[in-house]
Design a protein around this motif. Structure first.
Motif, PDB file in Angstrom:
ATOM      1  N   VAL A 148      11.105  -1.636   0.799  1.00 58.69           N
ATOM      2  CA  VAL A 148      11.178  -2.043  -0.693  1.00 58.69           C
ATOM      3  C   VAL A 148      11.295  -3.476  -1.151  1.00 58.69           C
ATOM      4  O   VAL A 148      12.722  -3.253  -0.832  1.00 58.69           O
ATOM      5  N   GLY A 149      10.618  -3.794  -1.357  1.00 55.72           N
ATOM      6  CA  GLY A 149      11.479  -5.748  -1.681  1.00 55.72           C
ATOM      7  C   GLY A 149      11.321  -6.591  -1.447  1.00 55.72           C
ATOM      8  O   GLY A 149      11.601  -7.623  -1.294  1.00 55.72           O
ATOM      9  N   GLU A 150      10.425  -6.489   0.313  1.00 50.53           N
ATOM     10  CA  GLU A 150      10.655  -7.388   1.040  1.00 50.53           C
ATOM     11  C   GLU A 150       8.920  -8.560   1.094  1.00 50.53           C
ATOM     12  O   GLU A 150       9.798  -9.382   1.735  1.00 50.53           O
ATOM     13  N   GLN A 151       8.177  -8.026   0.193  1.00 51.86           N
ATOM     14  CA  GLN A 151       7.168  -8.546   0.353  1.00 51.86           C
ATOM     15  C   GLN A 151       6.976  -9.326  -1.356  1.00 51.86           C
ATOM     16  O   GLN A 151       7.366  -8.225  -2.204  1.00 51.86           O
TER      17      GLN A 151
END
Lengths: 172, 167
Positions: free
Chosen positions: A95-98
């Motif tokens: 979560v939150g990486e892209q």
């Protein structure tokens, strides 16, 4: 008279479970352009695909300029039955990486085909700058998003967010 | 329809230059952040300088991938804190680099990805256009951010940065 440009949130989604696709329906035709911001989480590092107005006709084409951290290159696809927003900037399982930032210009007109510009980013795999074309003069009234194509499998994961904004041209 | 992009603050560098451009006490009531940077660095003997970003005073846990073109070729590299590009001492006088940095979900308890698009234009053979996929692998909400030249020691006068909050 003062200009009254607006940048308005039309709708947003934050998944708390899995989903096969994310839909934005009944998009008002009162704005000039649309901007969508996606932070995607998939179950197996898959690309983001889209359809306008639920269309699975071979109307979708794209050109992607991408960097992988070692290679800079470009790729094209045409006459596809779904559009695509990522190549190396695809969602991961974290979560939150892209993120994907997608501009859809003049979406409500019924005269021209619909061009959109997209930037997708994932620091561990790559950066995409993509232009998409939807070869239909229909106004865009809905947008559907899937990861790993529109198979009906619940590939979107909890933590995925999608926000749709409308931008209205200012008036003099 | 409500206007949902709000200017939080603007910083303009004065005649003494500035080693960094800082935004402290970022309000937590927005969803995303957009930072627009117009920068020139005092890096010697170069037309450009990278601009580095830090969040909450942290310079660790940053990764990224960059795609750039320089007028002759395109290439891709890995980065850490690079988040913008500035002109530098040998660039055309009065020319500044321009970048936009977008940070979705900056208050979330997840990692913070960010998107960068930037240009460093100068009236010469070599100038740069960049795109960066950045990541801060930290789950803390972003409450402050700072920009600093990578090689140079300061931003030149008239460099600016404007921070916007988006609902």
């Amino acid at each position: 008279m003062a200009k009254t440009a607006t940048y308005s949130l039309i709708a947003s989604t934050t998944l708390t479970g899995t989903a096969a696709q994310i839909d934005f329906n009944s998009i008002p035709g009162t704005f000039t352009d649309l901007v969508m911001v996606i932070t995607g989480v998939s179950n197996s590092n898959d690309n983001i695909f889209y359809r306008f107005n639920g269309s699975s006709s071979a109307f979708y084409s794209r050109t992607d300029l991408y960097g992988t951290g070692t290679t800079a290159s470009s790729i094209r696809a045409s006459s596809q039955t779904q559009g695509r927003l990522t190549n190396y900037g695809y969602p991961s399982t974290t979560v939150g990486e892209q993120n994907t930032i997608w501009h859809i210009m003049d979406y409500a007109n019924t005269t021209t085909y619909k061009t959109s510009l997209c930037r997708s980013n994932r620091a561990s795999s790559g950066v995409d700058a993509m232009v998409n074309l939807f070869s239909s003069t229909s106004a865009i009234t809905s947008i559907s998003l899937a990861t790993n194509t529109f198979t009906g499998t619940a590939n979107w994961q909890s933590g995925t967010t999608a926000k749709l904004y409308g931008i209205q041209a200012g008036s003099n | 329809m409500a206007l949902q992009i709000y200017k939080i603050a603007t910083v303009e560098v004065g005649s003494a230059g500035a080693s960094s451009i800082d935004f402290a006490s970022i309000p937590q009531g927005y969803t995303d952040l957009k930072l627009v940077v117009c920068g020139r660095s005092n890096r010697a003997s170069s037309v450009f300088d990278d601009i580095l970003i830090s969040f909450n005073g942290s310079t660790s846990s940053f990764t990224g991938r960059e795609l750039y073109g320089n007028g002759a070729s395109a290439a891709s590299i890995t980065t850490a804190r690079a988040a913008s590009i500035a002109t530098a001492s040998t660039a055309t006088t009065n020319a500044f680099g321009n970048s936009e940095i977008y940070v979705p979900n900056y208050t979330s308890a997840n990692y913070k990805s960010f998107s960068v698009d930037g240009v460093q234009e100068t009236n010469a053979t070599t100038a740069y256009a960049i795109m960066i996929a950045g990541l801060w692998s930290n789950t803390a909400a972003i409450t402050s951010l700072s920009l600093s030249p990578s090689v140079g020691t300061s931003f030149d006068q008239y460099s600016t940065a404007t921070l916007y909050g988006i609902l």
